[in-house]
Design a protein around this motif. Structure first.
Motif, PDB file in Angstrom:
ATOM      1  N   ASP A 615       0.825  -1.202   0.000  1.00 57.60           N
ATOM      2  CA  ASP A 615       0.000   0.000   0.000  1.00 57.60           C
ATOM      3  C   ASP A 615       0.864   1.259   0.000  1.00 57.60           C
ATOM      4  O   ASP A 615       0.586   2.227  -0.726  1.00 57.60           O
ATOM      5  CB  ASP A 615      -0.926  -0.015   1.224  1.00 57.60           C
ATOM      6  N   LEU A 616       1.943   1.243   0.765  1.00 57.57           N
ATOM      7  CA  LEU A 616       2.857   2.381   0.777  1.00 57.57           C
ATOM      8  C   LEU A 616       3.534   2.547  -0.589  1.00 57.57           C
ATOM      9  O   LEU A 616       3.680   3.660  -1.106  1.00 57.57           O
ATOM     10  CB  LEU A 616       3.905   2.200   1.878  1.00 57.57           C
ATOM     11  N   GLY A 617       3.945   1.411  -1.168  1.00 58.28           N
ATOM     12  CA  GLY A 617       4.578   1.472  -2.476  1.00 58.28           C
ATOM     13  C   GLY A 617       3.664   2.072  -3.527  1.00 58.28           C
ATOM     14  O   GLY A 617       4.095   2.863  -4.374  1.00 58.28           O
ATOM     15  N   ARG A 618       2.361   1.712  -3.459  1.00 58.66           N
ATOM     16  CA  ARG A 618       1.419   2.248  -4.452  1.00 58.66           C
ATOM     17  C   ARG A 618       1.294   3.751  -4.291  1.00 58.66           C
ATOM     18  O   ARG A 618       1.257   4.476  -5.283  1.00 58.66           O
ATOM     19  CB  ARG A 618       0.063   1.573  -4.266  1.00 58.66           C
ATOM     20  N   ARG A 619       1.211   4.240  -3.030  1.00 54.90           N
ATOM     21  CA  ARG A 619       1.066   5.675  -2.810  1.00 54.90           C
ATOM     22  C   ARG A 619       2.321   6.444  -3.248  1.00 54.90           C
ATOM     23  O   ARG A 619       2.245   7.542  -3.794  1.00 54.90           O
ATOM     24  CB  ARG A 619       0.763   5.942  -1.343  1.00 54.90           C
ATOM     25  N   ILE A 620       3.505   5.851  -3.000  1.00 57.51           N
ATOM     26  CA  ILE A 620       4.740   6.497  -3.444  1.00 57.51           C
ATOM     27  C   ILE A 620       4.780   6.589  -4.973  1.00 57.51           C
ATOM     28  O   ILE A 620       5.122   7.621  -5.550  1.00 57.51           O
ATOM     29  CB  ILE A 620       5.967   5.737  -2.908  1.00 57.51           C
ATOM     30  N   VAL A 621       4.378   5.510  -5.635  1.00 55.44           N
ATOM     31  CA  VAL A 621       4.384   5.492  -7.105  1.00 55.44           C
ATOM     32  C   VAL A 621       3.406   6.513  -7.660  1.00 55.44           C
ATOM     33  O   VAL A 621       3.712   7.243  -8.609  1.00 55.44           O
ATOM     34  CB  VAL A 621       4.078   4.073  -7.618  1.00 55.44           C
ATOM     35  N   ASP A 622       2.196   6.591  -7.065  1.00 51.43           N
ATOM     36  CA  ASP A 622       1.198   7.560  -7.555  1.00 51.43           C
ATOM     37  C   ASP A 622       1.710   8.989  -7.410  1.00 51.43           C
ATOM     38  O   ASP A 622       1.562   9.812  -8.324  1.00 51.43           O
ATOM     39  CB  ASP A 622      -0.113   7.384  -6.782  1.00 51.43           C
ATOM     40  N   ALA A 623       2.312   9.284  -6.249  1.00 50.96           N
ATOM     41  CA  ALA A 623       2.826  10.633  -6.031  1.00 50.96           C
ATOM     42  C   ALA A 623       3.981  10.948  -6.975  1.00 50.96           C
ATOM     43  O   ALA A 623       4.106  12.066  -7.496  1.00 50.96           O
ATOM     44  CB  ALA A 623       3.273  10.792  -4.578  1.00 50.96           C
TER      45      ALA A 623
END
Length: 690
Positions: A615-623
């Motif tokens: 979940d953290l990885g997805r948010r970092i990628v989106d940002a």
């Protein structure tokens, strides 16, 4: 022994020139003069045979110089023979040697009046017909060759830049073009030698006749009739002896300058072009009709008609004869149908380009094979950028593909596939185009730009509207270049690494000795270099890379650790691809607290799996994608700079969405390099799992 022979050949020409001067100045006996006359005829025959057997004019590039020395040799003999004729002409017909006597008595029957007319006819043939025509052809050839020289040089440079030829081939072709221009320029001047020689022969004949008519009555008490018969006969014989080699050299010069380059000699070229029954059948028919006319010499004309008809019939039989393949020298071994060879189950080619049958014309040699030349250019340019030789790309047709589909395979894995239209042009919208184009809408396979397949005739209009127009071969070659660069790590193996070491060993033998095979085996070194290529670090500066690896190998033998240890040393090489020397480096960073949490998680990752909580990885990628979108739209390169401990984990995360974005550690950015922070990627504090 070879050195002595070479020295002997080098001294032969100066000795021959010295002998020529001696012949002109020192009186020589008649027997020696006979030997020189026969040698002159032999040399002229040899020059004529070489000219007739040359496949192209440049095969006899020394002809202008040979023509000069042969002409000087003949003029020297004329001086020597004139001396003998005038000094000993009163002694009889054999006073000047047996060669002059034979030409003066046998060839013209001892009648000097006939000899004068025969010499005049030979002069007309040589001077007016052969020499003048050859001189005109030489002049025109030299003019056109020199005018075409800049265009040929530009064509060579264009082929070299397109990758169609190697630098060595380009150098060879430049030498050939320069030699051709020098040759035709020299031939233009050499034709004046032949013309001057013919005029000199006429003047020497007049000098011999006038001198004999004066010396005979005055010095030797001869009557005018006796002097005319003796001296004029010797003068005519001397002139004919010189004129025969001169005529042969004129024919050789004309044959050289009128040749068209071919893979056959002159006899084979003429024979091949006349060896058709369609040539001799009309000849036989016309001669047959001419031989039937009243008053004609029927026997001779009809005989030639019969010969022409037989030749046409024989050539037609040869054309209809079936071609029988030559039998093998040894009986072929019987193939066991149950045997399966390794070549049937292995593929030694690393890069394959499979095409549908509709794209076969792009690799058809009869149409110039435009795609093959572009692929060679791609390999050459990519090899220069990556620092090692990119393997050959095999192109093969695959009937399982759609007609206009191509597929790019690297080590058996399909890395790219798309469709092109070989008879149309692809108009790419690079952001500066205006207006819509009529055609099939598509996406550029390399960069994903909006594009349209248009007719070739609309290419100029599309270019004027701001579109980038390329053909199908260029689209495929560009896509291949992009995919090979992205998969460069898959193309590097132990053999390529060993070649890099062998090349470096010639310049830095001690460095190679300190690197491999101790302390690093070839397999570990290959893994390190493959890791660099996977992160778009080329191997062009292999000496610098090898020096950094040799130092890091003293601290660790692990490939991943060595790669992280050498990256700070290679930082300037990585950054120079992102910005200029005076341009600041655009970077993105992570928010400090987020970066600290990621660092704690990586330190707790004893298995070094470098996994970030999904979940953290997805948010970092989106940002990251949201922050990078404006820079990508403006084609501005940037880098993501993080702490050294989390660089590998962030790189694994980022390459799934932004594969071309370099991920650097703080230590890889030189202290003197200006930095412009364009975005800070922040986030909440979720639970992290390594």
């Amino acid at each position: 022994m070879g050195k002595l022979l070479a020295q002997g050949r080098g001294a032969a020409l100066p000795l021959a020139i010295l002998l020529l001067v001696v012949v002109m100045v020192v009186p020589i006996p008649a027997p020696l003069l006979d030997i020189f006359f026969v040698a002159n005829i032999a040399i002229s025959l040899a020059v004529l045979m070489v000219a007739l057997n040359a496949q192209k004019p440049l095969d006899f590039s020394s002809f202008p110089t040979v023509l000069l020395f042969a002409t000087l040799f003949r003029l020297g003999l004329n001086v020597a023979s004139t001396r003998i004729v005038l000094v000993h002409g009163h002694e009889g017909e054999s006073a000047a040697g047996h060669v002059i006597e034979a030409f003066g008595t046998f060839l013209i029957g001892g009648d000097y009046v006939v000899g004068i007319f025969v010499f005049a006819i030979l002069m007309i043939i040589n001077l007016i017909v052969v020499t003048k025509g050859a001189g005109r052809v030489s002049e025109v050839s030299a003019r056109f060759t020199l005018d075409a020289l800049p265009g040929k040089q530009m064509a060579i440079d264009a082929d070299l830049n397109a990758g169609l030829i190697t630098p060595d081939e380009a150098k060879k072709r430049r030498v050939e073009v320069s030699t051709e221009a020098d040759f035709y320029g020299s031939m233009d001047g050499s034709s004046k030698f032949v013309k001057g020689d013919a005029v000199a022969a006429l003047l020497i004949l007049a000098a011999n006749i006038i001198g004999g008519l004066i010396l005979g009555p005055v010095s030797h008490g001869m009557t005018i009739a006796a002097a005319a018969k003796g001296y004029i006969l010797l003068a005519i014989g001397d002139a004919l002896v010189a004129q025969l080699p001169s005529l042969m050299l004129s024919i050789a010069a004309a044959a050289i300058v009128t040749r068209v380059s071919s893979d056959k000699d002159l006899a084979g070229q003429i024979g091949g072009q006349f060896g058709s029954p369609r040539t001799w059948t009309p000849v036989a028919v016309i001669l047959g009709l001419l031989g039937l006319l009243p008053g004609m010499p029927h026997l001779i004309i009809l005989g030639f008609a019969a010969v022409a008809g037989f030749t046409a019939w024989k050539l037609r039989q040869i054309e209809r004869r079936p071609v029988i393949a030559a039998a093998p020298a040894e009986p072929a071994e019987l193939v066991d149908p149950s045997r399966i060879g390794w070549e049937e189950v292995t593929d030694a080619v690393q890069v394959n380009l499979d095409i549908g049958y509709g794209l076969v014309p792009l690799v058809d040699e009869r149409r110039g094979a435009p795609l093959m030349g572009r692929i060679t250019g791609v390999r050459r340019q990519l090899s220069k950028e990556l620092g090692f030789v990119v393997p050959q790309c095999r192109v093969r047709d695959d009937i399982s593909l759609d007609p206009y589909t191509y597929r790019i395979m690297v080590n058996g894995v399909c890395v790219g596939e798309d469709q092109v239209s070989p008879d149309e042009m692809l108009a790419l919208d690079t952001g500066q185009a205006f207006g819509a184009l009529a055609g099939k809408r598509t996406k550029d396979p390399t960069f994903g730009l909006d594009a349209t397949w248009i007719h070739s005739g609309d290419a100029d209009a599309a270019t004027g509207a701001g579109y980038l127009v390329v053909d199908a071969g260029t689209v495929m070659a560009t896509h291949l270049n992009h995919l090979l660069g992205a998969n460069a790590a898959e193309l590097l193996g132990p053999d390529e690494v060993q070649s890099l070491l062998d090349g470096l060993k010639e310049r830095a033998a001690h460095l190679v000795a300190s690197l491999s095979p101790q302390p690093l085996p070839l397999t570990t070194l290959t893994q390190v270099l493959k890791g660099l290529l996977a992160e778009n670090v080329p191997l062009k500066e292999f000496r610098r890379i090898a020096s950094a690896i040799a130092v890091a190998a003293q601290r660790s033998q692990d490939a991943e650790e060595i790669m992280e240890l050498i990256r700070p040393t290679l930082g300037p090489l990585i950054i120079q691809k992102l910005c200029g020397v005076r341009e600041p480096l655009r970077v993105m960073t992570l928010e400090g607290q987020l970066e600290g949490l990621l660092g704690q998680a990586m330190r707790a990752d004893h298995g070094r799996r470098h996994v970030i909580e999904p979940d953290l990885g997805r948010r970092i990628v989106d940002a990251l994608q949201q922050a990078a979108q404006p820079l990508i739209a403006e084609a501005k390169p940037f880098a993501l700079v993080v702490q050294p401990g989390i660089r590998v984990a962030i790189r694994k995360l980022v390459r799934t969405c932004l594969p071309d974005t370099p991920v650097l550690s703080f230590f890889e950015v030189p202290e003197e390099k200006a930095v412009e922070v364009v975005a800070i990627i922040g986030g909440q504090q979720p639970a992290l799992a390594a």
